[in-house]
Design a protein around this motif. Structure first.
Motif, short mmCIF file in Angstrom:
data_model
loop_
_atom_site.label_atom_id
_atom_site.label_comp_id
_atom_site.label_asym_id
_atom_site.label_seq_id
_atom_site.Cartn_x
_atom_site.Cartn_y
_atom_site.Cartn_z
N GLU A 324 0.84 -1.32 0.17
CA GLU A 324 0.06 -0.17 0.01
C GLU A 324 0.93 1.22 -0.15
O GLU A 324 0.67 2.20 -0.76
N LEU A 325 1.92 1.34 0.74
CA LEU A 325 2.92 2.44 0.74
C LEU A 325 3.44 2.67 -0.51
O LEU A 325 3.53 3.74 -1.12
N LEU A 326 3.91 1.57 -1.26
CA LEU A 326 4.82 1.92 -2.25
C LEU A 326 3.58 2.19 -3.52
O LEU A 326 3.98 3.08 -4.28
N GLN A 327 2.62 1.54 -3.56
CA GLN A 327 1.34 2.16 -4.44
C GLN A 327 1.10 3.45 -4.34
O GLN A 327 0.91 4.48 -5.13
N LYS A 328 1.12 4.02 -2.95
CA LYS A 328 0.54 5.35 -2.41
C LYS A 328 1.63 6.56 -3.24
O LYS A 328 1.37 7.66 -3.60
N SER A 329 2.83 6.00 -3.08
CA SER A 329 4.05 6.55 -3.56
C SER A 329 4.40 6.73 -5.38
O SER A 329 5.46 7.17 -5.66
N GLY A 330 3.83 5.91 -5.86
CA GLY A 330 3.69 5.81 -7.32
C GLY A 330 4.28 4.72 -8.00
O GLY A 330 4.46 4.57 -9.24
N TYR A 331 4.79 3.60 -7.15
CA TYR A 331 5.40 2.63 -7.79
C TYR A 331 4.48 1.33 -8.35
O TYR A 331 3.20 1.20 -7.58
N LYS A 332 4.83 0.55 -9.32
CA LYS A 332 4.25 -0.19 -9.98
C LYS A 332 4.90 -1.67 -9.77
O LYS A 332 6.04 -1.75 -9.46
N ASN A 333 4.41 -2.81 -10.37
CA ASN A 333 5.08 -3.99 -10.46
C ASN A 333 5.60 -4.30 -9.13
O ASN A 333 6.72 -4.74 -9.18
N ILE A 334 4.90 -4.33 -8.15
CA ILE A 334 5.43 -4.51 -6.80
C ILE A 334 5.57 -6.05 -6.57
O ILE A 334 4.73 -6.72 -7.03
N ARG A 335 6.85 -6.58 -6.13
CA ARG A 335 6.80 -7.79 -5.81
C ARG A 335 7.74 -8.16 -4.58
O ARG A 335 8.56 -6.90 -4.26
N ILE A 336 7.75 -9.42 -3.86
CA ILE A 336 8.51 -9.49 -2.79
C ILE A 336 9.23 -10.74 -3.13
O ILE A 336 8.99 -11.81 -3.70
N THR A 337 10.55 -10.51 -2.55
CA THR A 337 11.79 -11.56 -2.63
C THR A 337 12.20 -11.75 -1.19
O THR A 337 12.63 -11.07 -0.35
N ARG A 338 11.83 -13.29 -0.83
CA ARG A 338 12.03 -13.41 0.66
C ARG A 338 13.23 -14.18 0.79
O ARG A 338 13.89 -14.81 -0.03
#
Length: 352
Positions: A324-338
């Motif tokens: 949510e924080l990344l989307q609100k700041s304008g970022y796309k294609n959000i992914r997680i690497t654990r």
């Protein structure tokens, strides 16, 4: 690189209430044996009796035995049929100052900073405010942020930077190997502190250029690590305040254990400042703990969340919260690497 919850047959295993009630004793035992040098002695000599430990370190043998017995009850040490104590194999690297995963510097940071602040948890519960200003005496200049206070004392600052290096370096290598910096040419580690991530990245990627961007007070600790690891031809330190000063240019920005120091509003502000510096296709990578969606685990992360509440007024977050924080700041294609440890990568791309 975290001590596991004790897996012992005593009553605490089935009684969280009892474990919490006596947790302050366990912490005192853990930290006292560290400060006295008992762990390193046992790492080096494998197994010793209480009398042998007391004689070597100049301690009272009866007190040593009783404290070690308490440590054994928590699974921190083991005692054999000959009344000799040893460090469990699973903890040896973490209690050996020569090893990359050594936790002693984290203990020192907790002793000098976090544990004293725990006294003020009731105040934080009422006000919702960080408690770091409790360290400031009446005659001291009022610090404007917790790190100004933390870095004002060399011993405190050294413990903090050593702790962050030991928490970050090995897991940083793993995350780089997992491809989070693929296609990166110039990396800027914002609030990069000891330089652990930049050093790990440059060692794994020989064509990469790296900048550690942090407060002027951090420079000596960071540069020391850059020199020690022989990466100064491709890595540099740039001093600045990421809230007020110009952030260096790069195509990838990392925030290692940075967002957990701040509330959501400040995190969106910082992510926005980085977004403006990024070229299209560039990325920001948040390197931090990720809590379960119900925020009840993993255990170390939830406990650290309380520490952040006291120390900086920040917090640890869930995957959804980061998204949510990344989307609100304008970022796309959000992914997680654990990773296999506690530090994970949350990546956002600047598309438009």
């Amino acid at each position: 690189m975290q001590l596991s919850v004790p897996q012992t047959p005593h009553a605490f295993k089935s009684s969280p209430l009892s474990a919490a009630l006596y947790g302050f004793v366990a912490t005192s035992v853990l930290m006292t044996l560290h400060q006295a040098g008992v762990y390193q002695l046992l790492v080096d000599d494998e197994s010793l009796s209480a009398n042998e430990i007391a004689a070597t370190l100049g301690l009272n043998h009866l007190s040593v035995r009783r404290v070690l017995d308490a440590a054994a009850a928590w699974g921190l040490v083991e005692c054999d049929e000959f009344s000799k104590y040893r460090i469990p194999n699973q903890f040896k690297d973490q209690l050996d100052y020569r090893h990359e995963s050594y936790l002693g510097s984290i203990f020192d940071h907790f002793i000098g900073n976090t544990i004293p602040l725990a006294e003020y948890l009731p105040e934080a519960l009422k006000s919702g405010d960080a408690q770091w200003q409790r360290f400031l005496g009446a005659n001291k200049r009022l610090a404007t942020h917790p790190f100004e206070n933390l870095f004002s004392e060399s011993e405190k600052a050294q413990a903090f930077h050593d702790a962050m290096w030991n928490l970050s370096y090995t897991v940083s290598e793993e995350l780089v190997e997992n491809g989070i910096l693929d296609e990166t040419r110039k990396l800027v580690d914002v609030g990069g502190g000891s330089g652990a991530f930049v050093v790990a990245a440059l060692k794994k990627k020989p064509d990469l250029i790296g900048i550690v961007y942090d407060l002027q007070e951090v420079e000596e600790f960071c540069v020391r690590n850059l020199i020690k690891n022989r990466v100064t031809e491709r890595a540099s330190f740039q001093a600045g305040n990421f809230w007020t000063d110009e952030i260096p240019s790069g195509d990838t920005y990392t925030l290692g254990y940075v967002m957990s120091n701040w509330n959501d509003e400040k995190c969106v502000e910082l992510l926005g400042r980085i977004w403006k510096k990024l070229p299209f296709g560039g990325r920001v990578i948040i390197l931090d703990r990720i809590l379960d969606e119900n925020r009840s685990g993993p255990f170390p992360g939830v406990m650290q969340d309380i520490a952040m509440m006291l120390e900086t007024g920040g917090m640890h977050r869930t995957e959804k919260h980061f998204h949510e924080l990344l989307q609100k700041s304008g970022y796309k294609n959000i992914r997680i690497t654990r990773s296999s440890a506690e530090k994970h990568a949350i990546v956002g791309i600047k598309i438009e």
